[in-house]
Design a protein around this motif. Structure first.
Motif, PDB file in Angstrom:
ATOM      1  N   TYR A 179      -8.172  -8.512  -5.760  1.00 15.14           N
ATOM      2  CA  TYR A 179      -8.039  -9.461  -4.656  1.00 15.14           C
ATOM      3  C   TYR A 179      -8.314 -10.885  -5.137  1.00 15.14           C
ATOM      4  CZ  TYR A 179      -8.046  -5.296  -1.720  1.00 15.14           C
ATOM      5  OH  TYR A 179      -7.738  -4.084  -1.146  1.00 15.14           O
ATOM      6  N   SER A 185      -6.015   5.565  -4.730  1.00 12.51           N
ATOM      7  CA  SER A 185      -7.038   5.274  -5.733  1.00 12.51           C
ATOM      8  C   SER A 185      -7.648   6.546  -6.306  1.00 12.51           C
ATOM      9  CB  SER A 185      -8.139   4.405  -5.119  1.00 12.51           C
ATOM     10  OG  SER A 185      -7.637   3.135  -4.756  1.00 12.51           O
ATOM     11  N   LEU A 222      -4.414   3.175   0.471  1.00 12.01           N
ATOM     12  CA  LEU A 222      -5.004   2.669  -0.764  1.00 12.01           C
ATOM     13  C   LEU A 222      -6.130   3.579  -1.250  1.00 12.01           C
ATOM     14  CD1 LEU A 222      -5.100  -1.162  -0.011  1.00 12.01           C
ATOM     15  CD2 LEU A 222      -3.502   0.060  -1.489  1.00 12.01           C
ATOM     16  N   LYS A 223      -6.917   4.102  -0.321  1.00 11.18           N
ATOM     17  CA  LYS A 223      -8.017   4.996  -0.699  1.00 11.18           C
ATOM     18  C   LYS A 223      -7.489   6.268  -1.348  1.00 11.18           C
ATOM     19  CE  LYS A 223     -12.062   7.385   1.202  1.00 11.18           C
ATOM     20  NZ  LYS A 223     -12.881   7.613   2.427  1.00 11.18           N
ATOM     21  N   ASN A 256      -5.559   0.801   4.523  1.00 15.07           N
ATOM     22  CA  ASN A 256      -6.740   1.131   3.730  1.00 15.07           C
ATOM     23  C   ASN A 256      -6.814   2.618   3.394  1.00 15.07           C
ATOM     24  OD1 ASN A 256      -8.458  -1.349   3.253  1.00 15.07           O
ATOM     25  ND2 ASN A 256      -8.138  -1.541   5.443  1.00 15.07           N
ATOM     26  N   THR A 257      -6.311   3.468   4.287  1.00 16.30           N
ATOM     27  CA  THR A 257      -6.271   4.899   3.992  1.00 16.30           C
ATOM     28  C   THR A 257      -5.311   5.187   2.847  1.00 16.30           C
ATOM     29  OG1 THR A 257      -6.826   5.474   6.283  1.00 16.30           O
ATOM     30  CG2 THR A 257      -5.789   7.181   4.944  1.00 16.30           C
ATOM     31  N   ALA A 317       0.826  -1.208   0.000  1.00 17.89           N
ATOM     32  CA  ALA A 317       0.000   0.000   0.000  1.00 17.89           C
ATOM     33  C   ALA A 317       0.860   1.258   0.000  1.00 17.89           C
ATOM     34  CB  ALA A 317      -0.930  -0.013   1.209  1.00 17.89           C
ATOM     35  N   ALA A 375      -9.259  -9.098   0.955  1.00 17.42           N
ATOM     36  CA  ALA A 375      -9.209  -7.696   1.365  1.00 17.42           C
ATOM     37  C   ALA A 375      -7.771  -7.330   1.686  1.00 17.42           C
ATOM     38  CB  ALA A 375     -10.113  -7.444   2.576  1.00 17.42           C
ATOM     39  N   ALA A 376      -7.515  -6.031   1.828  1.00 13.76           N
ATOM     40  CA  ALA A 376      -6.162  -5.568   2.145  1.00 13.76           C
ATOM     41  C   ALA A 376      -5.804  -5.892   3.599  1.00 13.76           C
ATOM     42  CB  ALA A 376      -6.057  -4.066   1.906  1.00 13.76           C
ATOM     43  N   LYS A 379      -4.208  -1.645  10.051  1.00 14.05           N
ATOM     44  CA  LYS A 379      -5.174  -1.974   8.993  1.00 14.05           C
ATOM     45  C   LYS A 379      -5.802  -0.711   8.435  1.00 14.05           C
ATOM     46  CE  LYS A 379      -8.980  -5.123   7.945  1.00 14.05           C
ATOM     47  NZ  LYS A 379      -9.842  -6.204   8.484  1.00 14.05           N
ATOM     48  N   GLN A 380      -6.141   0.223   9.322  1.00 14.67           N
ATOM     49  CA  GLN A 380      -6.731   1.468   8.848  1.00 14.67           C
ATOM     50  C   GLN A 380      -5.726   2.290   8.056  1.00 14.67           C
ATOM     51  OE1 GLN A 380      -6.540   4.855  10.704  1.00 14.67           O
ATOM     52  NE2 GLN A 380      -8.401   5.831   9.917  1.00 14.67           N
ATOM     53  N   GLY A 406      -2.670  -6.373   9.455  1.00 16.13           N
ATOM     54  CA  GLY A 406      -4.068  -6.338   9.853  1.00 16.13           C
ATOM     55  C   GLY A 406      -4.301  -6.261  11.344  1.00 16.13           C
TER      56      GLY A 406
END
Length: 675
Positions: A440, A431, A427-428, A424-425, A285, A306-307, A420-421, A313
């Motif tokens: 995935y 994106s 990656l968001k 995902n942040t 990421a 999922a990521a 984990k957050q 994680g």
């Protein structure tokens, strides 16, 4: 006042203010900028005389690198940033899309002095506000990378320390790194140590073809020194009352690669090429985030649904640097990784994406004689007190909110983050560029390289990409080309503990044989087991009990005796470790050909064998949350042929060929396995 100068701590500048309100360096008895009009002088001497607008229009690369001697108040940097924004507004099709500013400063200004000095330039307030916001909080020696996003992206590499020590440590490229030079130290008569032939020769080594140079001084020995180093230097009209200044262009030949440069060669991708990333954990990421900022199209593949399915994680991960005074490269890397992690979090928050984290501070307890000696070694190394300092058991207890038996090292700017957050942040945000695709449930089973692309065989089908970076965990060892990499899988089980009024009083992260976090959503994390070559992901009751027992043994206190596991008692993940604590970062070694007779007979004349178009960012062990964002920023800079923000000597310690290189240099037999 100045802090004490030592190997791990920068000396901040001692200044005073003259009647005109201009800052003056007390040690050099020289002003930081012209009393007449410092901003106008900066624009004339460095922006206009380096012909930046003209050079940006037709530069052969989308990235342009400026290097400066003497950061001072940052006035030249801010003026250049403003000029670059105006340039792009007037010339939207300009060849240069990314501006990189490298500055050397021996005695950085304290934040309060910097803030006061920049008040003189209200027209730069939009830019100076951000510089002040992201100015390094911990002035360790070496390179501090700061990236700014508003109003336009620009990267600042602030190299703290003596320029004669730092310039040779700047990682170079074979074609040269620097496109323009701002030669702006204190006047040669005030600061003769900087204006040396050693400096001019160092500039030549880092210069790209036709690199420009400009300086306010017209001193004859400076002009002769530049000419001797390979610059066509001449006098030009000076600014204001100064009759002359110097300008020039690098025309000297580039030196052939030396043995060290060949052994630790770093490979870039071709402009416009795409990158596939295998693994959607913190490394994958972070790398995707770093690459899309540079305009690179990225596709991430992960075998999970999922990521952050592996070690990334966990609910809470401690964020603090690994300091090892006996291994200076380890400390160098992790100090700057820690600083960069903080900067990245601040960046995300500025963009409207705050992280689930607490910068609550961390206490590294002297829970036994071995731990006490380790802490003493760190204390003796005299790191900046803003990074780490000693507190008594009484002070530690007061800081932590619970009773502690031992003194401790206190890291006031450390803390924890939700990994984990964070993943995902990243990656968001990546994106949002439109350059990232994530797929995935894609399990990689084979890889093959051709002259023009990489073929990735998944159970679900075949994919082709220009390049690939492997960022997954121990599953990389299942790949035929990677099975002999010096990686060790390590099983780790983290325990989740329900909070209660006693343990809930904890306000700091505690480190001992394991670690304990303050509560998040009424739960604490205790971790973690460390089982070398363990690959089972099944929860083990005994490992959970061992995590509890480790805490209770190291701190026999009433507050930690009545603890109960949460409904979800913990989590198991498999990390990948390397025995020297560094990740493997760079081109994927072709290990079979390292042992081939034709290479062993001619290794001094060749680049170590590697798989074309294939790269790795693996082996982060239990420190990946802190170190992976910085490490992948290094790799992204390498892949795009840009400045890399780490000393060359420390960067070598991350090179995937390092174990074989060291044995070849020492004329020792090669070992096949380094685990």
């Amino acid at each position: 006042m100045s802090s004490t100068d030592n190997v791990n701590n920068a000396t901040t500048a001692t200044i005073h203010w003259n009647p005109e309100g201009t800052p003056v360096a007390t040690d050099y008895d020289d002003v930081y900028f012209s009393v007449d009009n410092g901003l106008a002088e900066s624009r004339y001497v460095f922006i206009e005389q380096n012909q930046l607008s003209e050079r940006w229009l037709n530069h052969p690369s989308p990235c342009y690198t400026i290097a400066e001697t003497g950061f001072g108040t940052g006035l030249n940097f801010l003026a250049t940033w403003q000029h670059y924004q105006q340039h792009l507004a007037d010339n939207p099709n300009s060849a240069v899309k990314r501006l990189h500013f490298v500055s050397f400063e021996k005695h950085p200004l304290a934040l309060k002095d910097l803030s006061q000095a920049l008040k003189q330039w209200p027209e730069l307030a939009e830019y100076s506000k951000q510089l002040i916001q992201f100015y390094p909080a911990i002035m360790t020696l070496g390179c501090h990378r700061i990236t700014f996003h508003s109003p336009l992206p620009i990267t600042l590499d602030l190299w703290i320390g003596d320029v004669h020590e730092n310039m040779p440590e700047v990682p170079n490229t074979r074609s040269g790194l620097v496109d323009s030079w701002f030669l702006d130290g204190f006047a040669p008569s005030k600061n003769p140590d900087m204006w040396s032939q050693q400096l001019f020769n160092g500039m030549a080594k880092l210069s790209a073809a036709n690199a420009s140079v400009a300086t306010f001084t017209a001193a004859g020995f400076v002009r002769r020194g530049l000419i001797s180093a390979g610059f066509a230097a001449k006098r030009a009209k000076g600014f204001g009352r100064k009759r002359e200044m110097l300008v020039g262009q690098f025309i000297g030949p580039k030196q052939p690669a030396e043995l060290h440069q060949r052994l630790y060669h770093r490979v870039a991708i071709r402009p416009g090429e795409s990158v596939a990333i295998i693994g959607a954990g913190i490394a994958g990421a972070s790398l995707a985030y770093a690459l899309v900022k540079r305009g690179v199209k990225v596709t991430i593949y992960d075998q999970a649904c999922a990521a952050a399915a592996e070690a990334s994680g966990n609910k809470q991960g401690a964020v603090y640097p690994l300091l090892s005074p006996n291994q200076p490269n380890v400390s160098e890397f992790f100090q700057h990784a820690f600083n960069y992690h903080r900067h990245l979090a601040d960046q995300l928050e500025q963009q409207g994406y705050p992280l689930d984290q607490q910068r609550c501070g961390l206490l590294q307890l002297s829970y036994n004689q071995k731990a006490a000696q380790k802490n003493q070694n760190i204390l003796d190394a005299a790191y900046p007190v803003e990074l780490v300092h000693l507190v008594s058991s009484k002070q530690a207890s007061s800081l932590a909110g619970v009773s502690l038996s031992n003194e401790a090292l206190y890291y006031p700017l450390a803390g924890w983050v939700n990994p984990k957050q964070l993943v995902n942040t990243l990656l968001k945000v990546a994106s949002l560029s439109g350059l990232l695709d994530i797929q995935y449930q894609q399990q990689l089973v084979a890889m093959n390289t051709t002259e023009h692309h990489v073929e990735l065989t998944f159970k679900e089908g075949l994919q082709q990409h220009d390049n690939v970076v492997f960022c997954q965990s121990h599953s990389l060892l299942e790949l035929e080309q990677a099975k002999h990499l010096p990686l060790t899988p390590v099983r780790g089980q983290v325990s989740h503990i329900d909070s209660n009024p006693k343990i809930g009083a904890l306000t700091k992260v505690l480190c001992y044989e394991g670690y304990l976090t303050p509560a998040s959503q009424q739960q604490h994390c205790i971790g973690a087991s460390y089982v070398r070559n363990g690959v089972s992901k099944i929860m083990d009751e005994q490992e959970g009990l061992d995590n509890l027992q480790s805490l209770q043994n190291c701190q026999a206190q009433a507050w930690n005796q009545q603890l109960s596991f949460a409904k979800v008692a913990g989590r198991v993940a498999i990390r990948c470790a390397v025995r020297d604590h560094f990740p493997l970062l760079g081109a994927l070694p072709d290990i079979e050909n390292i042992y081939a007779p034709q290479y062993l007979q001619q290794w001094q004349q060749q680049t170590p064998p590697y798989y074309e178009r294939c790269f790795i960012a693996v082996g982060f062990g239990s420190r990946g949350i802190c170190s992976a964002p910085f490490a992948t920023e290094l790799l992204a800079a390498q892949l795009c042929g840009e400045a890399i923000p780490l000393k060359q000597s420390s960067l070598d310690s991350l090179h995937p060929h390092r174990f074989w290189n060291r044995r070849l240099i020492k004329n020792r037999p090669l070992e096949l396995r380094y685990r």
